[in-house]
Design a protein around this motif. Structure first.
Motif, PDB file in Angstrom:
ATOM      1  N   SER A 204       7.040   7.166  11.482  1.00 34.17           N
ATOM      2  CA  SER A 204       6.704   5.871  10.972  1.00 34.17           C
ATOM      3  C   SER A 204       8.059   5.112  10.809  1.00 34.17           C
ATOM      4  N   GLY A 205       9.070   5.415  11.373  1.00 36.49           N
ATOM      5  CA  GLY A 205      10.362   4.846  11.671  1.00 36.49           C
ATOM      6  C   GLY A 205      11.361   5.203  10.295  1.00 36.49           C
ATOM      7  N   GLY A 206      10.895   6.033   9.586  1.00 39.62           N
ATOM      8  CA  GLY A 206      11.887   6.711   8.625  1.00 39.62           C
ATOM      9  C   GLY A 206      12.458   7.792   8.798  1.00 39.62           C
ATOM     10  N   TYR A 207      12.928   8.822   7.841  1.00 41.43           N
ATOM     11  CA  TYR A 207      13.234  10.105   7.924  1.00 41.43           C
ATOM     12  C   TYR A 207      12.147  10.803   7.353  1.00 41.43           C
ATOM     13  N   SER A 208      12.157  12.227   7.900  1.00 44.92           N
ATOM     14  CA  SER A 208      11.518  13.398   7.294  1.00 44.92           C
ATOM     15  C   SER A 208      12.509  14.406   6.679  1.00 44.92           C
ATOM     16  N   THR A 209      11.695  15.208   5.921  1.00 43.74           N
ATOM     17  CA  THR A 209      12.694  16.230   5.230  1.00 43.74           C
ATOM     18  C   THR A 209      13.323  17.120   6.085  1.00 43.74           C
ATOM     19  N   LEU A 210      12.616  17.307   7.367  1.00 43.13           N
ATOM     20  CA  LEU A 210      13.072  18.383   8.368  1.00 43.13           C
ATOM     21  C   LEU A 210      14.722  18.176   8.761  1.00 43.13           C
ATOM     22  N   LEU A 211      15.263  19.434   8.550  1.00 45.06           N
ATOM     23  CA  LEU A 211      16.862  19.312   9.067  1.00 45.06           C
ATOM     24  C   LEU A 211      16.997  19.823  10.395  1.00 45.06           C
ATOM     25  N   ARG A 212      17.895  19.253  11.211  1.00 45.73           N
ATOM     26  CA  ARG A 212      18.146  19.625  12.595  1.00 45.73           C
ATOM     27  C   ARG A 212      19.649  19.730  12.585  1.00 45.73           C
TER      28      ARG A 212
ATOM     29  N   GLY B 211       0.881  -1.252   0.057  1.00 42.97           N
ATOM     30  CA  GLY B 211       0.026   0.028   0.053  1.00 42.97           C
ATOM     31  C   GLY B 211       0.760   1.418  -0.043  1.00 42.97           C
ATOM     32  N   SER B 212       2.229   1.021  -0.152  1.00 45.77           N
ATOM     33  CA  SER B 212       2.960   2.483  -0.155  1.00 45.77           C
ATOM     34  C   SER B 212       3.690   2.417  -1.322  1.00 45.77           C
ATOM     35  N   VAL B 213       4.114   3.576  -1.703  1.00 41.79           N
ATOM     36  CA  VAL B 213       4.910   3.972  -2.921  1.00 41.79           C
ATOM     37  C   VAL B 213       6.372   4.092  -2.417  1.00 41.79           C
ATOM     38  N   TRP B 214       7.532   3.195  -2.815  1.00 41.72           N
ATOM     39  CA  TRP B 214       8.801   3.720  -2.534  1.00 41.72           C
ATOM     40  C   TRP B 214       9.402   4.666  -3.791  1.00 41.72           C
ATOM     41  N   GLU B 215      10.012   5.411  -3.510  1.00 44.48           N
ATOM     42  CA  GLU B 215      10.609   6.154  -4.847  1.00 44.48           C
ATOM     43  C   GLU B 215      11.990   6.448  -4.501  1.00 44.48           C
ATOM     44  N   LEU B 216      12.942   6.320  -5.311  1.00 45.21           N
ATOM     45  CA  LEU B 216      14.474   6.624  -5.146  1.00 45.21           C
ATOM     46  C   LEU B 216      14.897   8.043  -5.207  1.00 45.21           C
ATOM     47  N   MET B 217      15.218   8.627  -4.214  1.00 40.77           N
ATOM     48  CA  MET B 217      15.278  10.168  -4.090  1.00 40.77           C
ATOM     49  C   MET B 217      16.826  10.410  -3.584  1.00 40.77           C
ATOM     50  N   LEU B 218      17.437  11.382  -4.129  1.00 40.87           N
ATOM     51  CA  LEU B 218      18.504  11.944  -3.579  1.00 40.87           C
ATOM     52  C   LEU B 218      18.204  13.114  -2.402  1.00 40.87           C
ATOM     53  N   VAL B 219      18.970  13.380  -1.346  1.00 42.61           N
ATOM     54  CA  VAL B 219      18.705  14.412  -0.420  1.00 42.61           C
ATOM     55  C   VAL B 219      19.779  15.179  -0.476  1.00 42.61           C
ATOM     56  N   LYS B 220      19.625  16.753  -0.567  1.00 42.26           N
ATOM     57  CA  LYS B 220      20.683  17.580  -0.628  1.00 42.26           C
ATOM     58  C   LYS B 220      20.317  18.528   0.672  1.00 42.26           C
ATOM     59  N   ARG B 221      21.342  18.475   1.635  1.00 46.01           N
ATOM     60  CA  ARG B 221      21.235  19.093   2.995  1.00 46.01           C
ATOM     61  C   ARG B 221      22.315  19.863   3.199  1.00 46.01           C
ATOM     62  N   ALA B 222      22.336  20.770   4.032  1.00 48.69           N
ATOM     63  CA  ALA B 222      23.723  21.537   4.420  1.00 48.69           C
ATOM     64  C   ALA B 222      24.585  20.805   5.255  1.00 48.69           C
ATOM     65  N   VAL B 223      25.908  20.895   5.293  1.00 49.08           N
ATOM     66  CA  VAL B 223      26.741  20.162   6.072  1.00 49.08           C
ATOM     67  C   VAL B 223      26.642  20.469   7.601  1.00 49.08           C
ATOM     68  N   GLY B 224      26.760  19.587   8.523  1.00 49.32           N
ATOM     69  CA  GLY B 224      26.590  19.816   9.853  1.00 49.32           C
ATOM     70  C   GLY B 224      24.899  19.712  10.190  1.00 49.32           C
ATOM     71  N   THR B 225      24.115  19.179   9.208  1.00 53.57           N
ATOM     72  CA  THR B 225      22.737  18.844   9.650  1.00 53.57           C
ATOM     73  C   THR B 225      22.371  17.318   9.378  1.00 53.57           C
ATOM     74  N   ALA B 226      21.068  17.095   9.848  1.00 55.65           N
ATOM     75  CA  ALA B 226      20.918  15.774   9.745  1.00 55.65           C
ATOM     76  C   ALA B 226      19.409  15.595   9.558  1.00 55.65           C
TER      77      ALA B 226
ATOM     78  N   VAL C 258      16.572  23.501  11.757  1.00 55.81           N
ATOM     79  CA  VAL C 258      17.197  24.687  11.062  1.00 55.81           C
ATOM     80  C   VAL C 258      16.546  24.798   9.688  1.00 55.81           C
ATOM     81  N   GLY C 259      15.679  24.011   9.257  1.00 56.30           N
ATOM     82  CA  GLY C 259      15.209  24.063   7.928  1.00 56.30           C
ATOM     83  C   GLY C 259      14.769  22.756   7.140  1.00 56.30           C
ATOM     84  N   HIS C 260      14.625  22.557   5.822  1.00 52.38           N
ATOM     85  CA  HIS C 260      14.030  21.678   5.155  1.00 52.38           C
ATOM     86  C   HIS C 260      15.289  21.087   3.985  1.00 52.38           C
ATOM     87  N   ALA C 261      15.265  19.794   3.730  1.00 50.28           N
ATOM     88  CA  ALA C 261      16.109  19.356   2.832  1.00 50.28           C
ATOM     89  C   ALA C 261      15.602  19.474   1.521  1.00 50.28           C
TER      90      ALA C 261
END
Length: 118
Positions: A28-36, A7-22, A43-46
């Motif tokens: 749900s156990g994954g990652y969100s686009t929020l940067l900390r 029931g989910s769709v998985w899509e291959l994506m690249l993440v662009k984020r600032a150095v020193g952020t995660a 501190v923002g969004h990826a």
């Protein structure tokens, strides 16, 4: 590249984020686009980029590198054969000469009557 599973769709994506952020951990156990940052402050969004181009580029680079390695190996093989073949052939001839002059004697244990299969 979309993959459907459970029931989910998985899509291959690249993440662009600032150095020193995660990326933030998602509920749900994954990652969100929020940067900390290191102190876990928001501190923002990826930026999410299409992964298809990255995969296509990786495949193209791998194909070119593999082809170049194959051509280099094919060109180097005859040179290596001519360089190492005479030395190995000389050693084989020396070994053959040394063994041909030596008489072979039967060990004491094998002298005398022998058993034969009936």
């Amino acid at each position: 590249m979309n993959i459907r599973w459970g029931g989910s769709v998985w899509e291959l994506m690249l993440v662009k984020r600032a150095v020193g952020t995660a990326l933030s951990n998602s509920a749900s156990g994954g990652y969100s686009t929020l940067l900390r940052d290191g102190a876990r402050n928001l501190v923002g969004h990826a930026d999410l980029l299409n992964g298809r181009r990255a995969v296509a580029g990786l495949v193209a680079v791998s194909a070119v590198a593999g082809g170049a390695l194959t051509v280099a190996t094919m060109k180097a093989t005859p040179l290596l054969k001519t360089k190492f073949h005479p030395a190995a052939q000389d050693r084989a001839e020396e070994g053959a000469e040394a063994t041909s002059d030596t008489p072979v004697e039967e060990p004491e244990a094998l002298k005398g009557p022998r058993l034969r299969a009936v």
